[in-house]
Design a protein around this motif. Structure first.
Motif: not given
Length: 326
Positions: A29-55
């Motif tokens: 939902e934040m990405a959609a809101y940012a898109d509507d207001r002209g923010i240029t990029t969503v940045q995301t990343e990859e990590h595995h098996g992290v106790a804090n639930n990293w994507l």
């Protein structure tokens, strides 16, 4: 106008399935809101098996963002190349490229956590060779033509939307990464502001007779949170930023160079350091940054506080940045 980025890694220490589901949905939902207001990029990343639930699955998240948006780009920075099957990765990126109309940007790195390789039973010592194979394979796969892969003839369909192929950069902070990018004629994405490595990459382009360019972080690229009262926000939510900073620090050896690298062990040290910055809208505009990287859900930040930061940026900072550019 300066580049504007909203970053999500969906960390939440001690999450329940319900709370993490709510966080994931809020991020879309934040990405959609940012898109509507002209923010240029969503940045995301990859990590595995992290106790804090990293994507762990950035392309699945990117698909959800593309389904909710029309203009914003999604940068996966970075995918850990050797952990992926090259043919399947070529397919996944091609499908996302088609779905989004060419809005996916992929930075391919090799990672720096041996435990992630162990999780997938991938040989850490072979990571460089595996990365070479992955990059060479996806480039061939995206042509839609037959090619030889591990001794057999294969063909990958469908072809991507982007011509000649989806935007793919080689990430890293080593000469090996720069050589790899130059040899394949791919853009280079240094993990920090490293002008000497950029120069080395350009020399290798000449050596290999290829063409490429560099997308390098600015010398100063802080992670931003916008608040009306930074003192109160540091006091109430500083531990979330510190959690992420300490997690990164625990992974990165002295040889790792990163735009996001903190030596802080307390919230006060973190605030003084400036890697993470909580700013008022006026302070944010006055920074004069080339890149504004919002991190609204950093370190398990409560979703409501993340929304407050994003709203303040989009309503009280972004219009003024556009005015300055005009």
């Amino acid at each position: 106008m300066p580049v504007t980025v909203v970053r999500f890694n969906l960390v939440e220490p001690g999450a329940t399935p319900a709370s993490l589901s709510a966080r994931y949905r809020a991020a879309v939902e934040m990405a959609a809101y940012a898109d509507d207001r002209g923010i240029t990029t969503v940045q995301t990343e990859e990590h595995h098996g992290v106790a804090n639930n990293w994507l762990p699955s950035p392309f699945a998240f990117a698909a959800a963002v593309f389904g909710a948006t029309r203009h914003i780009a999604v940068t996966v920075s970075a995918v850990i190349g050797p952990l992926h099957d090259p043919l399947r990765l070529a397919e996944d990126i091609a499908v996302l490229d088609l779905l989004s109309g060419g809005r996916l940007i992929t930075v391919a790195g090799i990672g720096y956590r041996p435990e992630e390789y162990a999780l997938f039973d991938v040989d850490w010592k072979r990571r460089g060779r595996l990365q070479d194979e992955l990059l060479e394979t996806v480039l061939k796969a995206w042509t839609g033509e037959e090619f030889v892969y591990r001794g057999r003839t294969v063909r990958v369909t469908p072809r991507p939307f982007s011509d000649p192929h989806p935007l793919l950069l080689v990430g890293g902070s080593s000469k090996a990464a720069a050589r790899r990018a130059a040899r394949l004629g791919l853009p280079f994405f240094p993990s920090a502001h490293l002008p000497e490595l950029e120069a080395y990459y350009k020399d290798r382009l000449v050596e290999y007779g290829t063409e490429g360019w560099t997308m390098m972080p600015s010398a100063v690229t802080p992670l931003l949170h916008i608040a009306e009262d930074p003192d109160r926000t540091w006091a109430e939510y500083g531990e979330h930023f510190l959690h992420e900073a300490r997690t990164y620090a625990s992974w990165q050896s002295a040889e790792i160079r990163s735009a996001v690298k903190s030596a802080a062990t307390t919230v006060d040290e973190l605030r003084a350091e400036g890697v993470y910055r909580i700013l008022t809208p006026d302070e944010c505009v006055a920074q004069g940054l080339d890149h504004h990287v919002l991190h609204p859900l950093s370190g398990g930040m409560p979703v409501d506080e993340g929304w407050r930061s994003l709203h303040l940026f989009c309503e009280n900072v972004l219009p003024r940045l556009k005015d300055l550019e005009g």
